[in-house]
Design an enzyme around this catalytic site. Structure first.
Site, PDB file in Angstrom:
ATOM      1  N   TYR B 291       1.026  -1.276   0.000  1.00 56.48           N
ATOM      2  CA  TYR B 291       0.039   0.091  -0.003  1.00 56.48           C
ATOM      3  C   TYR B 291       0.787   1.334   0.029  1.00 56.48           C
ATOM      4  O   TYR B 291       0.751   2.114  -0.880  1.00 56.48           O
ATOM      5  CB  TYR B 291      -0.917  -0.111   1.299  1.00 56.48           C
ATOM      6  CG  TYR B 291      -1.874  -0.866   1.230  1.00 56.48           C
ATOM      7  CD1 TYR B 291      -2.980  -0.726   0.253  1.00 56.48           C
ATOM      8  CD2 TYR B 291      -2.206  -2.129   1.845  1.00 56.48           C
ATOM      9  CE1 TYR B 291      -4.208  -1.559   0.036  1.00 56.48           C
ATOM     10  CE2 TYR B 291      -3.323  -2.993   1.976  1.00 56.48           C
ATOM     11  CZ  TYR B 291      -4.081  -2.842   1.127  1.00 56.48           C
ATOM     12  OH  TYR B 291      -5.415  -3.708   1.006  1.00 56.48           O
ATOM     13  N   LYS B 300      -0.930   9.208 -10.241  1.00 58.39           N
ATOM     14  CA  LYS B 300      -2.215   8.547 -10.667  1.00 58.39           C
ATOM     15  C   LYS B 300      -3.503   9.097  -9.702  1.00 58.39           C
ATOM     16  O   LYS B 300      -4.463   9.170 -10.528  1.00 58.39           O
ATOM     17  CB  LYS B 300      -1.777   7.138  -9.958  1.00 58.39           C
ATOM     18  CG  LYS B 300      -3.123   6.195  -9.795  1.00 58.39           C
ATOM     19  CD  LYS B 300      -2.826   4.663  -9.467  1.00 58.39           C
ATOM     20  CE  LYS B 300      -2.501   4.456  -8.096  1.00 58.39           C
ATOM     21  NZ  LYS B 300      -2.477   3.107  -7.652  1.00 58.39           N
ATOM     22  N   ASP B 387     -16.454  -7.447   1.204  1.00 57.46           N
ATOM     23  CA  ASP B 387     -15.980  -7.671  -0.112  1.00 57.46           C
ATOM     24  C   ASP B 387     -17.208  -7.234  -1.185  1.00 57.46           C
ATOM     25  O   ASP B 387     -18.244  -7.321  -0.870  1.00 57.46           O
ATOM     26  CB  ASP B 387     -15.982  -9.329  -0.734  1.00 57.46           C
ATOM     27  CG  ASP B 387     -15.291  -9.630  -1.995  1.00 57.46           C
ATOM     28  OD1 ASP B 387     -15.921  -8.864  -2.712  1.00 57.46           O
ATOM     29  OD2 ASP B 387     -14.686 -10.554  -2.088  1.00 57.46           O
ATOM     30  N   GLU B 403      -9.854   1.259  -8.058  1.00 58.69           N
ATOM     31  CA  GLU B 403      -8.482   0.986  -8.926  1.00 58.69           C
ATOM     32  C   GLU B 403      -7.985  -0.257  -8.863  1.00 58.69           C
ATOM     33  O   GLU B 403      -7.360  -0.574  -7.708  1.00 58.69           O
ATOM     34  CB  GLU B 403      -7.444   1.999  -8.174  1.00 58.69           C
ATOM     35  CG  GLU B 403      -7.278   2.076  -6.682  1.00 58.69           C
ATOM     36  CD  GLU B 403      -5.931   2.743  -6.033  1.00 58.69           C
ATOM     37  OE1 GLU B 403      -5.186   2.898  -6.962  1.00 58.69           O
ATOM     38  OE2 GLU B 403      -5.856   3.167  -5.084  1.00 58.69           O
ATOM     39  N   GLU B 412      -6.191  -8.241 -12.666  1.00 59.34           N
ATOM     40  CA  GLU B 412      -6.268  -8.433 -11.148  1.00 59.34           C
ATOM     41  C   GLU B 412      -7.739  -8.361 -11.033  1.00 59.34           C
ATOM     42  O   GLU B 412      -8.423  -8.302  -9.752  1.00 59.34           O
ATOM     43  CB  GLU B 412      -5.709  -7.245 -10.571  1.00 59.34           C
ATOM     44  CG  GLU B 412      -4.239  -7.490 -10.644  1.00 59.34           C
ATOM     45  CD  GLU B 412      -3.323  -6.338  -9.827  1.00 59.34           C
ATOM     46  OE1 GLU B 412      -4.047  -5.713  -9.111  1.00 59.34           O
ATOM     47  OE2 GLU B 412      -2.354  -6.340  -9.903  1.00 59.34           O
TER      48      GLU B 412
END
Lengths: 603, 603
Positions: B291, B300, B387, B403, B412
């Site tokens: 992180y 970004k 989740d 992201e 991913e």
């Protein structure tokens, strides 16, 4: 089974509980009937490489469902429809995924037996000119999976013989002949063209199943084809003849008509396309059984006897036959077959012999002694239990006779052994054999390649195998590789060799797959007496040697117009001899068996 | 060292006890000097592919002796002379044998940097037109051995830029520039052409050693080159200048003149051409350090903030800014950088926000809570530890910010995650990003290939790697592969994809080696605000993503005029998502990673 069925049309409304649209249940036949008598047939409408994404998805779902059903029934094989276009990557991807999770079932991909003879150089042409290319792409995409085979659709016209020949090296399991491909004979019965007959015979020879397909198109004189409505062939004779009966009868007739296998071929049936490690007779001692087998090869010893006769006659003029005694040494005498051949040559020519039988295997020497005693050869034959390379001979020989050849000539180290033995050969002495040459030729050998690959290591790909080649395609005439001449009077006694060869595959063959090289030898025993297994000059009815097979780690496709350049080395170290090989054209391979790391012959 | 020395002339009479004709002994330098300062140079006369067998044998003996001597001295490398003709199989065979028994020493094969621009289609032409082909044959024959590298001889004229580019993907260790290749500047000093300068700079960038060779051909104004008789460079300044000093000075000047590396590049130095397994942020929980790294990527978050600003302005007209509250959900909030960017956008635009920060990693949620407390965001931000695929949202969102992108965009599992999150997005809601596309391009990457190969298994060849690509040659412009759009309102929600691509490598490049594919992504965050790493459109100074690399099990050589056809699949199973890939032109490969057997991303 309903050709109108599409998964994408069914999904709505069924809520996932819809019954699969298969006709019949697995109870229709017994499990053993399913597994031994039935080949599944996948819906022919599927097209996994369609531009239409829905059709592509439906096709994939259907293919998976049907193969799963066939697998549930333990069928031996499923017939997959031929790819619809020239592109087959998505079809192959799906089949590959299925293959990786499959039980023992085979998948037979239908491929039309098609090659236009138009040697179009336009590589960008999108039209299918050679269905072998399609098969080749499919099987390469599927990593040469051993459960993926071919069902060839034989059409009414056939490609050239060379082009057809390629299929004999592939895993063809079935040939499907449409009734349309049959001609009609004078009596109105179906028959096949001469070329088709030859092809079918070739298929029989390779255990390819023949399938008749289509509707009866020949109306037979007796009118039995009128009963075609009954599609059940359970009733063989009498009224209910199968509508394709006359086609089947004709194919059966072709089978009956084949020449029976010669005895030697029957003997060798069990060895067909079966990889064996070459013998190491120098490093290991042969077993009695091995001697027994080789001694039965009458033809070989007849050739040796003829060669010895000629040498004796050249050595001793008729007039001096009773006075001169020729010293003949059999080096590597084994259990004595060459001693016997020499004595028979002596008798035949009336020349007197003194024989030394030199043998390094002490077990064989035991048999030699009893043979000499049994035959009463004590006065003529001296048995020497020694390695010929180190024996201190009491006198020099006129004639040195040996049989130290392997399938690839020098691969059982005949050159190294005879280098040692030639110390005790007179300067004008004769060696039988006087020379030998190895040969190679590129082959398609899908079965052998898969057998080598199944070991999943590099070592097996870098080993040469003795094998009775059967299901192979020989792609170009064989060419000589290494020659050794005896006695070797040159100052440079090196037995190292290097040979670069170029093979041109006939362009009408089309593209072809080279899985490796078949190797042979031919030996000149003496003057015009030769002995060998090179196919075009092979000594008939000799069974001591099968061919040798040098595999390629990465099989190579040779396209028409490009040639195959091959390099072979014979390398010698202090304790071993080995071969290295590679190809440099059409594209370079790695050099196989570097330093003899995988395969070598011990000195 | 005596160029007249030939083993075949020496053997007679010495009886095997002759002294080897090497000048000097290993005591001349200390062991560490030998191993750090000296590169061995093999006799340049050797020719292992000569038609003359004696010369061939002599060459092999000499090569083995000299390499053995260099190896005895623990040199870091030996320079092998370039192959004499277009054929190099026997040379390669011998070098391969040596490589298999070598210590850590490198062998640098000299190759002239040569390619005629004549696109002769005459494949049978025997003249060398492209020295890259020679190198390629040699290294393929040597099984891509990792200790075999290149020393390029830079000549006075250079091939085209595309053709030169190929070498940047190969293991070039040294560039040898002959003094003849230098020009003379106005002051009489040696210099290089602009194209040569650019090439040398590229070499510096890739840690290629520059070697000056030949005799001084520039007579300098000061006349210091007159002292050329002294070949010893131990005396750097003063009278005894090295005769090639001015050439070396010039090369040193080129090095000094280079732009310093930007900070980001310096940071990434250690990652160059280093294979990393991609993250599995869905299946695994990221660590604090990860992180930390990603949160530092200011560029970004600036892009995200700009996109959120635009979305807020579109969603809420200026006049209603004070009345309407926009519900924004950050799905995959991590430790909060996108929450911060959203709040900054809210401030910047004057739009009121209600934020849900949804995060499945309970460890990150801990940090989130303390961040919200620290910043006093309690009234605006609701933290949800869940989740996103299974969260039961209390209301629907106007804007969904995520992201979840990997180097290859969807790798991913952003599509699968957002499929779940879009349940709680309003029908007219906005997703940031609104779409993303993956890209691939064929590359030469000899170092990466060898690193993958060193594992000696299939699994590593069927894995995609995250890697900072450096020593690679990009052979053709990248092309888009898979695109995902959010929100996805289509009825067919499948995230499976299939794409067939055709790459045309510019014909002036010459033949090139494809070791695999570099993969990138580009994402549209909102309207014209994008974010990506596709080289031609990459967002500057962003370091969150390196490229991805899909290797080919069997690297493929593409010749001029033929194109490269590639297939990529994104496959979805109940528990995982994976890619499969293959090539079908110029020749079919096997399908890699079938059923995701080697590499997959867990759902």
């Amino acid at each position: 089974m309903d050709p109108a069925y599409r998964p994408s049309l069914m999904e709505k409304g069924t809520g996932g509980s819809g019954v699969l649209p298969f006709a019949g249940s697995d109870l229709v036949l017994s499990p053993s009937q399913w597994s031994s008598h039935v080949v599944g047939k996948i819906s022919s409408w599927i097209d996994l490489d369609s531009e239409d994404e829905i059709l592509r998805m439906d096709s994939e779902t259907t293919l998976r469902q049907e193969v799963a059903w066939a697998s549930h029934l333990s069928l031996q094989a499923c017939l997959l429809p031929a790819p619809k276009g020239t592109s087959c990557a998505n079809y192959a991807r799906c089949v590959h995924q299925i293959l990786l999770g499959l039980n023992n079932m085979q998948l037979w991909l239908r491929i039309p037996l098609l090659k236009t003879d138009d040697d179009s150089m336009d590589v960008n042409s999108n039209s299918l000119v050679d269905s072998w290319e399609l098969w080749n792409s499919f099987r390469m995409l599927c990593e040469h999976h051993s459960q993926l085979s071919i069902a060839l659709d034989v059409l009414s016209s056939l490609p050239s013989a060379n082009s057809l020949g390629r299929w004999f090296g592939e895993s063809v399991r079935a040939a499907i002949i449409d009734t349309d491909s049959f001609l009609t004979n004078a009596r109105g019965y179906p028959c096949l063209s001469k070329r088709h007959q030859k092809l079918i015979t070739e298929f029989f020879n390779r255990s390819v199943q023949i399938v008749i397909s289509g509707k009866p198109v020949h109306s037979l004189p007796k009118g039995s084809a009128d009963l075609a409505a009954n599609n059940n062939d359970s009733n063989f004779d009498g009224v209910h003849r199968h509508p394709l009966r006359s086609y089947l009868d004709y194919v059966g007739y072709l089978y009956q008509r084949m020449d029976p296998l010669p005895e030697q071929e029957r003997f060798e049936l069990g060895y067909r396309d079966f990889l064996q490690s070459p013998l190491q007779p120098l490093m290991d001692n042969l077993e009695a059984q091995t001697y027994e087998t080789f001694e039965k090869d009458a033809v070989k010893y007849i050739q040796y006897q003829r060669a010895i006769c000629k040498a004796l006659q050249d050595r001793v003029p008729d007039g001096k036959a009773s006075m001169m005694t020729t010293v003949l040494m059999v080096v590597g005498a084994g259990r004595g077959p060459l001693v016997r051949a020499s004595l028979q040559a002596s008798e035949e020519t009336g020349r007197k012999l003194k024989i030394y039988a030199v043998e390094k295997n002490p077990n064989a020497v035991v048999t030699l002694h009893s043979l000499v005693k049994l035959e009463g050869w004590e006065n003529i034959v001296t048995i020497v239990s020694s390695d010929m390379r180190y024996w201190d001979a009491p006198e020099k020989a006129d004639i040195l006779v040996s049989e130290l050849l392997g399938s690839f000539g020098d691969n059982e180290l005949s050159p190294e052994c005879l280098d040692g033995a030639e110390r005790f050969l007179k300067d004008d002495g004769i060696s039988i054999p006087s020379s030998y040459t190895s040969f190679i030729q590129p082959i398609t050998a899908s079965k052998l390649y898969n057998d080598v690959k199944s070991h999943k290591d590099v070592v097996h790909f870098e080993t040469a195998y003795v094998v009775k080649l059967h299901n192979v395609a020989r792609l170009a005439p064989s060419q000589p590789v290494f020659t050794f001449t005896h006695p070797n009077r040159s100052t440079n006694k090196s037995n190292q060799r290097y040979m670069k060869l170029q093979f041109d595959i006939p362009s009408e063959t089309g593209s072809s797959m080279v899985h490796g090289f078949a190797g042979y030898f031919d030996a000149t025993l003496y003057k015009d007496i030769h002995l060998g297994i090179e196919p075009t000059t092979a000594t008939p009815n000799m069974f001591s040697w099968f061919s040798i097979f040098f595999p390629l780690r990465t099989p190579v496709v040779v396209h028409p117009g490009s040639s195959l350049e091959v390099h072979f080395w014979r390398c010698c170290g202090p304790a071993k001899v080995w071969y290295e090989w590679c190809i440099t054209s059409p594209s370079p391979s790695s050099i196989q068996n570097s330093n003899g790391r995988s395969y070598w012959v011990g000195l």
